[in-house]
Design an enzyme around this catalytic site. Structure first.
Site, PDB file in Angstrom:
ATOM      1  N   LYS A  80       1.879 -10.207  -4.111  1.00  7.90           N
ATOM      2  CA  LYS A  80       2.828  -9.197  -3.633  1.00  7.90           C
ATOM      3  C   LYS A  80       4.217  -9.790  -3.408  1.00  7.90           C
ATOM      4  CE  LYS A  80      -0.911  -6.458  -1.640  1.00  7.90           C
ATOM      5  NZ  LYS A  80      -1.797  -6.335  -0.463  1.00  7.90           N
ATOM      6  N   GLY A  89     -12.796  -0.653   3.828  1.00  4.89           N
ATOM      7  CA  GLY A  89     -12.184  -0.528   2.494  1.00  4.89           C
ATOM      8  C   GLY A  89     -10.839  -1.216   2.376  1.00  4.89           C
ATOM      9  N   GLY A 137       0.831  -1.222   0.000  1.00  8.66           N
ATOM     10  CA  GLY A 137       0.000   0.000   0.000  1.00  8.66           C
ATOM     11  C   GLY A 137       0.852   1.253   0.000  1.00  8.66           C
TER      12      GLY A 137
HETATM   13  N1  HSE Z   1      -6.908  -6.299   0.277  1.00  8.62           N
HETATM   14  C1  HSE Z   1      -5.612  -5.762   0.380  1.00  8.62           C
HETATM   15  C2  HSE Z   1      -5.177  -5.836   1.844  1.00  8.62           C
HETATM   16  C3  HSE Z   1      -5.596  -4.346  -0.104  1.00  8.62           C
HETATM   17  O1  HSE Z   1      -6.009  -6.128   2.701  1.00  8.62           O
HETATM   18  O2  HSE Z   1      -4.015  -5.635   2.128  1.00  8.62           O
HETATM   19  C4  HSE Z   1      -4.252  -3.789  -0.358  1.00  8.62           C
HETATM   20  O3  HSE Z   1      -3.585  -4.488  -1.360  1.00  8.62           O
END
Ligand code: HSE
Length: 402
Positions: free
Chosen positions: A200, A182, A129
């Site tokens: 990732k 979210g 993120g």
């Molecule tokens: N769904 C992902 C998480 C969002 O919870 O990390 C970010 O990639």
């Protein structure tokens, strides 16, 4: 004026517009010119939205507008997102993406297309993120031979595991909360079954090795098999359970990649990463260990990383490109050969059988008629063989990260 288009007006896309608008003075000053969102591409209507006038439903409008020099791809998926990204790059428009699925699958090709057309394909937001991890790996750590990357790379699962440990919270309820905040993917299967983390860690492995790592080939176990009994047993013995993505690089340049829940000693920095936070623990051969920590999911944190890429593309054009990787597959090392200690949970009356199978191990706790046991270090294949002989004596087992 630097004209930007945003593909996809969902959680991250609307965050990108918000970051560019709210921080416009910084974003523009750092870009060297005024940054403006000219278009937002989405199939949906957004009546009453303050940026409704920028909405278009047709990608051609953006692709054929020579004023647009940078596109932000925040759509997700590998269908339209792949097609639109390639179209934009082929027109010499840089693309900044948060789409880990697309980067994991087609990143090498898209970076090549960008290079061929004098623009950049950037994707800092696709891993961790808002944490600047790709830049650190490709700029600050370039003197290192990276030997291991271990990361908490999914906010949703870390949030669930933390709340289960600290509040005794229910899995489903916490997942619902993560979705409301979210953090979770539209389909939470990708989060809880570890596929999001697999994408990732495969991107991190790509960068570490310089070659393509197939995210579908990453040995992946999610958190649905972790019970509150395991969490309690681990907690009593001084461990937290964390979902880790791990890429190990060996002397022959082969790489093993896996995603699985691990018991992590509370004294380890990764155990202190709570809730939606992510962290990437990188081991280099000269520097040793460093850790990069921050918000791994959520609208504005992720959008901030996308906009940092916009600024980079605006300032440096094609020369900004991260040190990429090529399209040849990385030499894969077997995860089954890797040695770990294992936590084993068993009924108290099966404890002697477990102890006999793993003579170098010891009990770490007793709880509700069951015992927790930690084995000696053992390869994955040997562990599985012993467990298959023990049959239903083993209620659950989880690797230990040290
Ligand atoms: N769904 C992902 C998480 C969002 O919870 O990390 C970010 O990639």
């Amino acid at each position: 004026m630097i004209q930007v288009a945003v593909f996809g007006y969902g959680t991250v896309g609307s965050g990108v517009v918000e970051v560019i608008e709210r921080n416009n003075s910084y974003v523009s000053a750092n870009s060297g010119d005024k940054v403006n969102v000219k278009y937002i591409l989405d199939l949906r209507e957004f009546p009453g939205d303050p940026y409704e006038s920028k909405l278009v439903h047709d990608v051609e409008t953006i692709i054929n507008d020579d004023e647009v020099s940078i596109c932000c791809e925040t759509m997700g998926g590998v269908g339209a997102a792949y097609k639109f990204t390639k179209m934009a790059l082929e027109k010499g428009k840089s693309v900044c993406s948060s789409n880990k699925e697309l980067v994991a699958k087609h990143g090498a090709e898209l970076m090549r297309v960008a290079k061929e057309h004098g623009c950049a394909y950037l994707f800092e937001a696709s891993v961790g993120g808002g944490i600047p991890i790709l830049r650190n790996l490709t700029t600050a750590l370039t003197a290192e031979r990276i030997t291991q990357i271990a990361g908490i790379l999914n906010g949703t699962t870390n949030f669930i595991l933390t709340r289960m440990e600290e509040d005794g919270a229910d899995f489903d309820e916490t997942l619902k909360k993560a979705q409301e905040l979210g953090y979770a993917e539209k389909d939470p299967t990708a989060d809880i079954e570890g596929h999001d983390t697999a994408r990732k860690i495969s991107i991190l492995s790509d960068i570490m090795s310089g070659h393509f790592t197939d995210s579908d080939a990453v040995r992946t176990t999610g958190i649905t098999g972790v019970t509150s009994k395991d969490i309690t047993m681990a907690k009593e013995a001084g461990y937290s359970i964390r979902l880790l993505g791990i890429a190990n690089r060996y002397d022959d340049d082969s790489v093993s990649t896996m995603v699985a829940p691990f018991l992590v000693k509370k004294s380890h920095p990764l155990a202190g990463v709570r809730d939606v936070f992510n962290a990437i623990y990188v081991t280099g051969n000269m520097l040793g260990e460093t850790m990069y920590y921050g918000k791994g999911a959520g609208k504005l944190a992720t959008a901030s990383a996308v906009v940092a890429d916009v600024i980079d593309a605006a300032r440096k054009g094609s020369s900004t490109m991260y040190q990429g990787w090529d399209e040849t597959p990385v030499k894969a090392a077997s995860v089954s050969d890797m040695k770990y200690k294992y936590y084993v949970r068993c009924l108290d009356d099966k404890f002697d059988d477990v102890q006999a199978a793993f003579p170098g191990g010891c009990r770490i706790g007793k709880f509700g008629g069951e015992s927790g046991f930690v084995t000696e270090e053992i390869s994955g294949s040997d562990f599985e063989e012993k467990c298959s002989k023990l049959g239903d004596a083993v209620a659950n087992s989880i690797r230990i990260y040290e």
